[in-house]
Write a protein that holds these residues in place. Structure first.
Motif, PDB file in Angstrom:
ATOM      1  N   VAL A  44      81.989  92.723  70.939  1.00 13.84           N
ATOM      2  CA  VAL A  44      81.259  92.753  69.663  1.00 13.84           C
ATOM      3  C   VAL A  44      80.563  91.410  69.445  1.00 13.84           C
ATOM      4  CG1 VAL A  44      81.422  93.093  67.172  1.00 13.84           C
ATOM      5  CG2 VAL A  44      82.960  94.363  68.687  1.00 13.84           C
ATOM      6  N   VAL A  45      81.319  90.310  69.600  1.00 11.78           N
ATOM      7  CA  VAL A  45      80.715  88.994  69.333  1.00 11.78           C
ATOM      8  C   VAL A  45      79.818  88.541  70.484  1.00 11.78           C
ATOM      9  CG1 VAL A  45      82.451  88.239  67.694  1.00 11.78           C
ATOM     10  CG2 VAL A  45      82.766  87.719  70.118  1.00 11.78           C
ATOM     11  N   GLU A  46      80.104  89.035  71.685  1.00 18.81           N
ATOM     12  CA  GLU A  46      79.203  88.699  72.797  1.00 18.81           C
ATOM     13  C   GLU A  46      77.811  89.272  72.516  1.00 18.81           C
ATOM     14  OE1 GLU A  46      82.521  88.308  76.357  1.00 18.81           O
ATOM     15  OE2 GLU A  46      81.331  90.139  76.213  1.00 18.81           O
ATOM     16  N   ARG A  47      77.796  90.499  72.061  1.00 22.22           N
ATOM     17  CA  ARG A  47      76.529  91.145  71.720  1.00 22.22           C
ATOM     18  C   ARG A  47      75.827  90.359  70.608  1.00 22.22           C
ATOM     19  NH1 ARG A  47      73.743  95.838  73.712  1.00 22.22           N
ATOM     20  NH2 ARG A  47      72.284  96.495  72.120  1.00 22.22           N
ATOM     21  N   MET A  48      76.565  90.013  69.590  1.00 24.86           N
ATOM     22  CA  MET A  48      75.944  89.369  68.422  1.00 24.86           C
ATOM     23  C   MET A  48      75.494  87.946  68.735  1.00 24.86           C
ATOM     24  SD  MET A  48      78.299  90.927  65.377  1.00 24.86           S
ATOM     25  CE  MET A  48      77.143  90.603  64.038  1.00 24.86           C
ATOM     26  N   SER A  49      76.280  87.226  69.550  1.00 27.28           N
ATOM     27  CA  SER A  49      75.901  85.837  69.835  1.00 27.28           C
ATOM     28  C   SER A  49      74.637  85.787  70.691  1.00 27.28           C
ATOM     29  CB  SER A  49      77.050  85.075  70.496  1.00 27.28           C
ATOM     30  OG  SER A  49      77.444  85.713  71.675  1.00 27.28           O
ATOM     31  N   ARG A  50      74.366  86.859  71.405  1.00 26.51           N
ATOM     32  CA  ARG A  50      73.140  86.934  72.200  1.00 26.51           C
ATOM     33  C   ARG A  50      71.927  87.232  71.311  1.00 26.51           C
ATOM     34  NH1 ARG A  50      71.316  87.229  77.354  1.00 26.51           N
ATOM     35  NH2 ARG A  50      73.303  86.514  78.169  1.00 26.51           N
ATOM     36  N   ARG A  51      72.130  88.023  70.266  1.00 22.29           N
ATOM     37  CA  ARG A  51      70.997  88.443  69.428  1.00 22.29           C
ATOM     38  C   ARG A  51      70.814  87.601  68.163  1.00 22.29           C
ATOM     39  NH1 ARG A  51      68.459  92.549  68.382  1.00 22.29           N
ATOM     40  NH2 ARG A  51      69.789  93.849  67.078  1.00 22.29           N
ATOM     41  N   PHE A  52      71.880  86.974  67.711  1.00 24.90           N
ATOM     42  CA  PHE A  52      71.815  86.211  66.461  1.00 24.90           C
ATOM     43  C   PHE A  52      70.724  85.132  66.419  1.00 24.90           C
ATOM     44  CE2 PHE A  52      75.921  86.447  63.671  1.00 24.90           C
ATOM     45  CZ  PHE A  52      75.380  87.547  63.014  1.00 24.90           C
ATOM     46  N   PRO A  53      70.552  84.324  67.485  1.00 25.97           N
ATOM     47  CA  PRO A  53      69.567  83.243  67.378  1.00 25.97           C
ATOM     48  C   PRO A  53      68.149  83.747  67.111  1.00 25.97           C
ATOM     49  CG  PRO A  53      70.957  82.932  69.308  1.00 25.97           C
ATOM     50  CD  PRO A  53      71.254  84.294  68.774  1.00 25.97           C
ATOM     51  N   MET A  54      67.912  85.006  67.352  1.00 28.54           N
ATOM     52  CA  MET A  54      66.575  85.554  67.120  1.00 28.54           C
ATOM     53  C   MET A  54      66.419  86.136  65.718  1.00 28.54           C
ATOM     54  SD  MET A  54      66.755  85.103  70.467  1.00 28.54           S
ATOM     55  CE  MET A  54      67.506  86.388  71.458  1.00 28.54           C
ATOM     56  N   MET A  55      67.467  86.082  64.909  1.00 25.49           N
ATOM     57  CA  MET A  55      67.341  86.654  63.557  1.00 25.49           C
ATOM     58  C   MET A  55      67.941  85.765  62.474  1.00 25.49           C
ATOM     59  SD  MET A  55      70.123  89.763  63.776  1.00 25.49           S
ATOM     60  CE  MET A  55      69.713  90.301  65.414  1.00 25.49           C
ATOM     61  N   GLY A  56      68.105  84.491  62.778  1.00 24.73           N
ATOM     62  CA  GLY A  56      68.627  83.583  61.753  1.00 24.73           C
ATOM     63  C   GLY A  56      70.112  83.736  61.507  1.00 24.73           C
ATOM     64  N   GLY A  57      70.825  84.271  62.488  1.00 22.69           N
ATOM     65  CA  GLY A  57      72.268  84.410  62.323  1.00 22.69           C
ATOM     66  C   GLY A  57      73.012  83.312  63.063  1.00 22.69           C
ATOM     67  N   ILE A  58      74.235  83.052  62.646  1.00 17.89           N
ATOM     68  CA  ILE A  58      75.046  82.050  63.341  1.00 17.89           C
ATOM     69  C   ILE A  58      76.378  82.655  63.743  1.00 17.89           C
ATOM     70  CG2 ILE A  58      76.357  79.884  63.094  1.00 17.89           C
ATOM     71  CD1 ILE A  58      74.116  78.736  61.502  1.00 17.89           C
ATOM     72  N   PHE A  59      76.665  82.558  65.035  1.00 20.92           N
ATOM     73  CA  PHE A  59      78.003  82.871  65.519  1.00 20.92           C
ATOM     74  C   PHE A  59      78.679  81.552  65.849  1.00 20.92           C
ATOM     75  CE2 PHE A  59      80.789  83.112  69.270  1.00 20.92           C
ATOM     76  CZ  PHE A  59      81.826  83.819  68.702  1.00 20.92           C
ATOM     77  N   ILE A  60      79.883  81.369  65.365  1.00 22.54           N
ATOM     78  CA  ILE A  60      80.640  80.187  65.773  1.00 22.54           C
ATOM     79  C   ILE A  60      81.986  80.650  66.314  1.00 22.54           C
ATOM     80  CG2 ILE A  60      81.437  79.749  63.391  1.00 22.54           C
ATOM     81  CD1 ILE A  60      81.584  76.748  64.209  1.00 22.54           C
ATOM     82  N   GLN A  61      82.285  80.154  67.511  1.00 22.08           N
ATOM     83  CA  GLN A  61      83.595  80.456  68.076  1.00 22.08           C
ATOM     84  C   GLN A  61      84.573  79.438  67.529  1.00 22.08           C
ATOM     85  OE1 GLN A  61      83.867  81.887  72.076  1.00 22.08           O
ATOM     86  NE2 GLN A  61      85.727  80.710  72.374  1.00 22.08           N
ATOM     87  N   MET A  62      85.424  79.883  66.628  1.00 17.52           N
ATOM     88  CA  MET A  62      86.371  78.990  65.975  1.00 17.52           C
ATOM     89  C   MET A  62      87.551  78.697  66.904  1.00 17.52           C
ATOM     90  SD  MET A  62      84.854  78.255  63.148  1.00 17.52           S
ATOM     91  CE  MET A  62      86.112  77.424  62.168  1.00 17.52           C
ATOM     92  N   GLU A  63      88.407  77.789  66.468  1.00 20.20           N
ATOM     93  CA  GLU A  63      89.516  77.358  67.311  1.00 20.20           C
ATOM     94  C   GLU A  63      90.655  78.379  67.342  1.00 20.20           C
ATOM     95  OE1 GLU A  63      87.956  75.579  65.104  1.00 20.20           O
ATOM     96  OE2 GLU A  63      89.212  75.064  63.402  1.00 20.20           O
ATOM     97  N   ASP A  64      90.710  79.254  66.374  1.00 16.61           N
ATOM     98  CA  ASP A  64      91.726  80.306  66.352  1.00 16.61           C
ATOM     99  C   ASP A  64      91.347  81.314  65.268  1.00 16.61           C
ATOM    100  OD1 ASP A  64      92.524  79.205  63.878  1.00 16.61           O
ATOM    101  OD2 ASP A  64      94.061  77.955  64.804  1.00 16.61           O
TER     102      ASP A  64
END
Ligand code: SF4
Lengths: 385, 299
Positions: A44-64
């Protein structure tokens, strides 16, 4: 309002449930995801982290997962639609800040692609044993909403619904996929942005001096002020009054917590989504959700060959529980049959609501696979006797 | 009425200079008299005022504990989050609306004990946060239990015979993880602490300020160190100012000297700058950054 086209990948696709869920989130306007990798949810997040930079979204991989959920609650207070994604062990860690989200009345979505448990359990294999945790996992009294999709198409559609419900009721919504639905690949049709209905954050129109973060006027869900708009509001996980100020008293607790329950319970009829088949005249009603709903249909077909009248309820909404409907049916049928990939969780609710007026048959499965349809058939046949 | 009393009343009637920054409807606060947290709050409010920050764009997040109550008294968008999670909560706020100035104000137990993992990771990724940590060497709110900062041999309610676990050296921890600004002062260094807050407000990245403060009710009592004010003065007098000191060398022993000063002040890009730069380079025109006012959908 209509969806932002930037997040909508309109067209017919061949997607697995995890990807479809990510697409649903982006279509719903989700622009912040804080997450931590865990099988079988990571796609789910792999998909979103690939597409987010093109739509003003931010994915952050947190520490836990503790941090992931805290970040999601924080981001939502800026008005940004926010989500996290996890599976069993991570879901356990998120419970602390799911409680905070419920107490602060924070719209957000928590995706749990369920695997077998307890503990590390079966990381790559299916389970449906987190459904009680979704409801009761954080301490104290609160209500929230949980949905369960049965297909990649629904993983898309219902993720949008999950975001919309979280906005309407200002609660964390638990989106309870299971590994089978998460990893099965099917056709998914994504509508055009103008055909997708989105519920925006209900921002207050009151000026800062007149706004109280938890004041309600007849409506049991307060208006929202986001950080950075000059309201200089206060919110806390402590029991609080309408100003969001802590008040340590039984009276304030009654007002504060009761409303958290009422805003969901009073609107349960609007929230609950069920799919019903052949209920009229049925002797036995099978109740199932997620992947098990699809397997149960086969068990029903097999049992129907023996001349048994069988109804079927697919629970799309797991919480709030369809209490009223089960009570109604209990007086009219012989038995409920409840297959689920756990040792009997939702069946407890069915049994409670049946109140002894209909028999309740649990069809458990420990996880790591789905039911053999013959087992469900046999349970139906047994219940019909 | 004596002249003295009359004058005193007139003084009291004047509004406190930082009152506009506080939720005066929540005063009196819950802190014990001569607790060191209050002066740190006063310095922070003064720093906000003097740096001319747009207060509508300033948010504050606290965790749980005595210092965890600070957010509740500041008249900003204020979040009293869960124990240890102020930093990740603040991370969400900052990324959700990048234009915000986000301060985390919490205690040593909250940020370096239960929240220690978040602390090191936020510093590592250079999350754009001002982190103010009030270190009173003990868990105050819960009754004086041992903290990750309790000096060796100091007594706490769970180490009644003295602490034998080596404590954190917090400036060293922050600096080694990538903090862009690291300073330490005591709660009686009003002017210097205010100046440090002002400087840190203007910097980018993970800015860390440790405030050494007395806990009069528990730490002072359990260790028979007199009143809170005695301890405050003791800390102040025990200070050795060493700007630019090697953070590895600024450990604090029990009732020993306290090395204060500005240890790190580096102009480095923060996480969002790094992200923008990287995406611009790798994605070119396809990259759409989150707008400064956040990722919400305008109707
Ligand atoms: S218990 Fe200690 S830290 Fe807490 S308010 Fe009192 S003096 Fe301050």
């Amino acid at each position: 309002m209509k969806a932002d086209p930037a997040g909508v990948l309109a067209g017919a696709h061949y997607l697995d449930g995890d990807f479809a869920c990510g697409e649903g989130a982006m279509a719903a306007g989700c622009r912040f995801v804080g997450g931590y990798p865990i099988t079988p949810s990571t796609e789910v997040v792999e998909r979103m982290s690939r597409r987010f930079p093109m739509m003003g979204g931010i994915f952050i991989q947190m520490e836990d997962e503790l941090a992931s959920m805290a970040a999601v609650v924080g981001a939502s207070w800026t008005g940004t639609k926010s989500m996290t994604v996890t599976s069993g062990p991570g879901f356990s860690l998120m419970m602390e800040n799911i409680g905070l989200g419920a107490m602060m009345e924070t719209p957000c979505v928590v995706v749990n692609v369920q695997r077998g448990g307890p503990s590390t359990g079966l990381p790559t294999m299916v389970g449906q044993a987190d459904v009680m945790q979704a409801r009761w996992g954080s301490h104290g009294d609160y209500e929230l909403i949980a949905l369960s999709p049965q297909s990649p198409q629904e993983a898309f559609d219902l993720t949008i619904t999950a975001f919309n419900l979280s906005e309407i009721y200002r609660v964390p919504v638990m989106f309870m996929l299971d590994e089978c639905v998460g990893h099965m690949t099917e056709k998914v049709v994504i509508p055009k942005a103008e055909d997708i209905e989105i519920v925006p954050r209900r921002l207050t129109k009151k000026p800062p001096g007149e706004f109280f973060p938890y004041r309600v006027n007849g409506n049991s869900v307060p208006e929202f002020a986001r950080a950075g708009d000059g309201y200089r509001f206060h919110t806390t996980g402590l029991t609080h009054d309408e100003r969001g100020y802590p008040v340590m008293s039984a009276d304030c607790q009654e007002v504060c917590v009761k409303r958290l329950l009422d805003k969901i319970n009073d609107n349960a009829d609007d929230i609950i989504m069920l799919e019903e088949e052949d209920i009229d005249g049925a002797d036995v009603v099978v109740i199932a959700f997620g992947i098990t709903a699809r397997v149960a249909r086969m068990g029903i077909e097999l049992a129907a060959k023996k001349g048994i009248k069988i109804g079927f309820i697919r629970m799309i909404t797991l919480w709030p529980f369809p209490e009223k409907r089960i009570r109604e049916l209990a007086g009219k049928i012989k038995a409920f049959v409840v297959p689920e990939i756990n040792y009997g969780q939702m069946v407890l609710e069915v049994e409670r609501c049946a109140g002894g007026k209909a028999a309740t048959v649990s069809v458990p499965h420990g996880g790591g696979g789905v039911h053999d349809p013959d087992v469900i058939r046999d349970a139906i046949v047994g219940a019909a006797k | 009425m004596s002249v003295a009393t009359k004058e005193r009343m007139e003084v009291i009637e004047e509004e406190h200079p930082v009152a506009p920054f506080l939720r005066m409807d929540r005063i009196p606060h819950i802190w014990c008299s001569t607790c060191g947290i209050g002066t740190a709050v006063k310095c922070y409010a003064t720093a906000l005022e003097e740096s001319g920050v747009d207060l509508d764009k300033a948010a504050i997040v606290s965790g749980i504990g005595c210092t965890g109550r600070v957010a509740g008294y500041m008249k900003l968008d204020a979040f009293h989050s869960t124990h240890g999670r102020a930093i990740p909560f603040a991370t969400g706020l900052k990324l959700g609306r990048p234009e915000l100035l986000v301060t985390v104000f919490s205690g040593d137990g909250d940020l370096s004990g239960i929240g220690g993992n978040h602390f090191i990771h936020a510093a590592r990724r250079r999350m754009d946060l001002l982190v103010i940590l009030v270190n009173n060497f003990i868990y105050g709110m819960t009754g004086g239990q041992n903290a990750p900062t309790t000096p060796l041999t100091a007594k706490s309610s769970t180490m009644p015979f003295g602490n034998y676990e080596p404590p954190f050296n917090l400036p060293h921890l922050a600096a080694s993880c990538g903090a862009t600004y690291v300073a330490r002062w005591t709660s009686l260094h009003i002017r210097r602490l205010t100046k440090a807050f002002k400087e840190a407000i203007d910097r980018k990245g993970f800015r860390f300020i440790e405030v050494i403060a007395p806990c009069s009710t528990l730490y002072a009592r359990l260790n028979r160190l007199g009143t809170g004010f005695d301890l405050m003065q003791f800390y102040h007098h025990s200070t050795e100012i060493q700007h630019g000191a090697d953070p590895a060398e600024v450990d604090i022993g029990f009732q020993d000297k306290i090395i204060c000063g500005k240890f790190v002040d580096e102009d480095k890009p923060m996480m969002l700058d790094l992200m923008h730069e990287h995406y611009k380079k790798t994605l070119g025109d396809k990259y759409v950054p989150m707008p400064p006012e956040g990722g919400w959908l305008h109707e």
